[in-house]
Design an enzyme around this catalytic site. Structure first.
Site, short mmCIF file in Angstrom:
data_model
loop_
_atom_site.label_atom_id
_atom_site.label_comp_id
_atom_site.label_asym_id
_atom_site.label_seq_id
_atom_site.Cartn_x
_atom_site.Cartn_y
_atom_site.Cartn_z
N LYS A 54 -7.29 -3.88 4.53
CA LYS A 54 -6.18 -4.69 3.99
C LYS A 54 -5.33 -5.23 5.14
O LYS A 54 -4.93 -6.40 5.14
CB LYS A 54 -5.37 -3.86 2.99
CG LYS A 54 -6.16 -3.63 1.71
CD LYS A 54 -5.63 -2.52 0.82
CE LYS A 54 -6.62 -2.29 -0.33
NZ LYS A 54 -6.30 -1.14 -1.18
N GLN A 98 -1.62 3.17 -1.35
CA GLN A 98 -3.06 3.42 -1.47
C GLN A 98 -3.27 4.63 -2.37
O GLN A 98 -2.64 5.67 -2.18
CB GLN A 98 -3.67 3.66 -0.09
CG GLN A 98 -5.18 3.82 -0.11
CD GLN A 98 -5.92 2.56 -0.59
OE1 GLN A 98 -5.58 1.44 -0.24
NE2 GLN A 98 -6.93 2.76 -1.42
N ASP A 121 0.27 -5.15 -5.75
CA ASP A 121 -0.99 -4.52 -6.18
C ASP A 121 -1.00 -4.36 -7.71
O ASP A 121 -1.98 -3.88 -8.27
CB ASP A 121 -1.12 -3.15 -5.49
CG ASP A 121 -2.56 -2.67 -5.41
OD1 ASP A 121 -3.48 -3.51 -5.37
OD2 ASP A 121 -2.77 -1.44 -5.40
#
Ligand code: NAP
Length: 295
Positions: A54, A98, A121
Site C-alpha cells: 500500500k 491493517q 478503507d
C-alpha cells in the site's frame, strides 16, 4: 479454458494512472501532498507485506504514506488513542488499520476510532450505512474493487443472480449490498449454509469471499457464469480455477484479480478524502461551496 480473464492488474494500473494525474493537480492547487496513514499492530508477515504494498502504491501516484507500527502487545486503549490522534491530525487525509489485529483487541472499537471523513478503507459503521443506503461515502475497499472490476468489463448486473459466499463485515456483506444497489438478486452463503453447491450452481455471478482454498469446485459453476474470487489462503483462491475457467464466461485470477483492485480503491479513496477535506476547509473559510467533506 473458455473464460476470459478479469484482469485486476491491468485495471488497477489504469486507476492508479488516473489518480497520479489527480494528485499532480491537487498538489498544484493546494500546495500539499495527500497523506495516507497506515497502522499495523504486531508482526504478521502477510500484514507487513500488504502495508508495504500500500505504501508503494502511494509512492507510485505521488502520495505520502505515514507508517505507524505498533508492538503485538499494544493495548486496545493505546491503539484507539493512536487512531483518534490520526483522525484529528490535520496533515492526515486517510487512515488504514491493517487487519486482522491481535486477538486481545476489539477490532470494531479500533475501526470506529477512524473519523468517517478519513475512512478510506471503508470499515466504519458510518461508511457501511452510507453504502447500504446508497448515499455515497467510502466503499469497503475490496467490495469497491470487485465492483470496479466488474464495471471495467461491462459485466451486466441488473436482474442477475449473484451468490456471495462469505458474510464478513468488510467483504461479503458489503459486496452483497453493492450488488443489490445495482439491482442484482443477491443470495448470501456462509458456514451454516446447507448445500453450498446447489446455491452456487444457480449463480449468474459468484463472489467467493471465504479464505478456504478451492472450497468452490469448478463443476459447481453454471456455464457462462462470472466468477470473482476474493479469497486468498496458502497462495490459492477459494475457487478451483482451472475447472471453473472451463465453464465460466469471465473469471478472476488469484493473484492478479481482486487484490490489486483493493489497493487501487484505497488509493483512489485517499485522493477523494484529500479533495473533500480541502473543499470543506474552503467552505469553512467562505471561499467556495462545501464539498462532501465532513471534518
Ligand atoms: P472472514 O472474516 O474469516 O470471513 C469468512 C467468511 O467465510 C465468513 O462469513 C464465514 O461464514 C464464511 N465461511 C467459512 N467457511 C465456510 C464454508 N465452509 N462455506 C461457506 N462459507 C464459509 O474472512 P474475510 O476477512 O471476509 O476474508 C475472506 C477471504 O478474502 C480471505 O481469504 C482473505 O484473505 C481474503 N481477502 C482478500 C482481500 C483482497 O484484497 N484480495 C481483502 C480482504 C480479504 P460465517 O460468517 O458463518 O463464519
Amino acid at each position: 479454458m473458455t473464460a476470459q480473464i478479469l484482469d485486476g492488474r491491468a485495471q488497477s494500473a489504469a486507476i492508479l494512472d488516473r489518480v497520479e494525474r489527480e494528485v499532480a493537480e491537487f498538489v498544484a492547487s493546494h500546495g500539499r501532498v495527500p497523506v495516507l496513514a497506515t497502522v499495523l499492530v504486531g508482526d504478521d508477515p502477510a500484514s507487513h507485506t500488504y502495508v508495504r504494498m500500500k505504501a508503494n502504491r502511494c509512492a507510485r501516484v505521488g502520495m505520502r504514506s505515514r507508517r505507524i507500527e505498533l508492538d503485538a502487545s499494544t493495548s486496545e486503549e493505546v491503539l484507539v488513542e493512536t487512531i483518534r490522534e490520526l483522525s484529528a491530525d490535520p496533515e492526515v487525509d486517510g487512515i488504514l488499520l491493517q487487519h486482522p489485529v491481535p486477538g486481545h483487541i476489539d477490532e470494531r472499537a479500533a475501526f470506529e476510532a477512524i473519523a468517517p471523513s478519513k475512512d478510506v478503507d471503508g470499515v466504519t459503521r458510518t461508511s457501511f450505512a452510507m453504502m447500504a443506503f446508497d448515499e455515497g461515502g467510502f466503499q469497503s475497499a475490496t467490495p469497491g474493487g470487485i465492483m470496479a472490476l466488474l464495471d471495467a468489463y461491462d459485466i451486466p448486473l441488473a436482474g442477475r443472480h449473484a451468490v456471495v459466499v462469505g458474510r464478513s463485515p468488510i467483504l461479503g456483506k458489503p459486496v452483497g449490498m453493492l450488488l443489490l444497489g445495482r439491482n442484482a438478486t443477491v443470495t448470501y452463503c456462509h458456514s451454516r449454509t446447507v448445500d453450498l453447491a446447489e446455491h452456487v450452481r444457480r449463480a449468474d455471478i459468484v463472489i467467493a469471499a471465504v479464505g478456504r482454498p478451492e472450497l468452490i469446485r469448478g463443476d459447481w459453476i453454471k456455464p457462462g457464469a462470472v466468477v470473482v474470487d476474493a479469497g486468498y489462503a496458502d497462495n490459492r483462491g477459494d475457487v478451483e480455477f482451472d475447472a471453473a475457467a472451463e465453464r465460466a464466461s469471465w473469471i478472476t485470477p488469484v493473484p492478479g484479480g481482486v487484490g490489486p483492485m483493493t489497493i487501487a480503491v484505497l488509493i483512489d479513496q485517499t485522493m477523494k478524502a484529500a479533495r473533500n477535506r480541502e473543499a470543506a476547509r474552503a467552505s469553512r473559510l467562505g471561499l467556495t461551496p462545501a464539498g462532501t467533506g465532513t471534518d
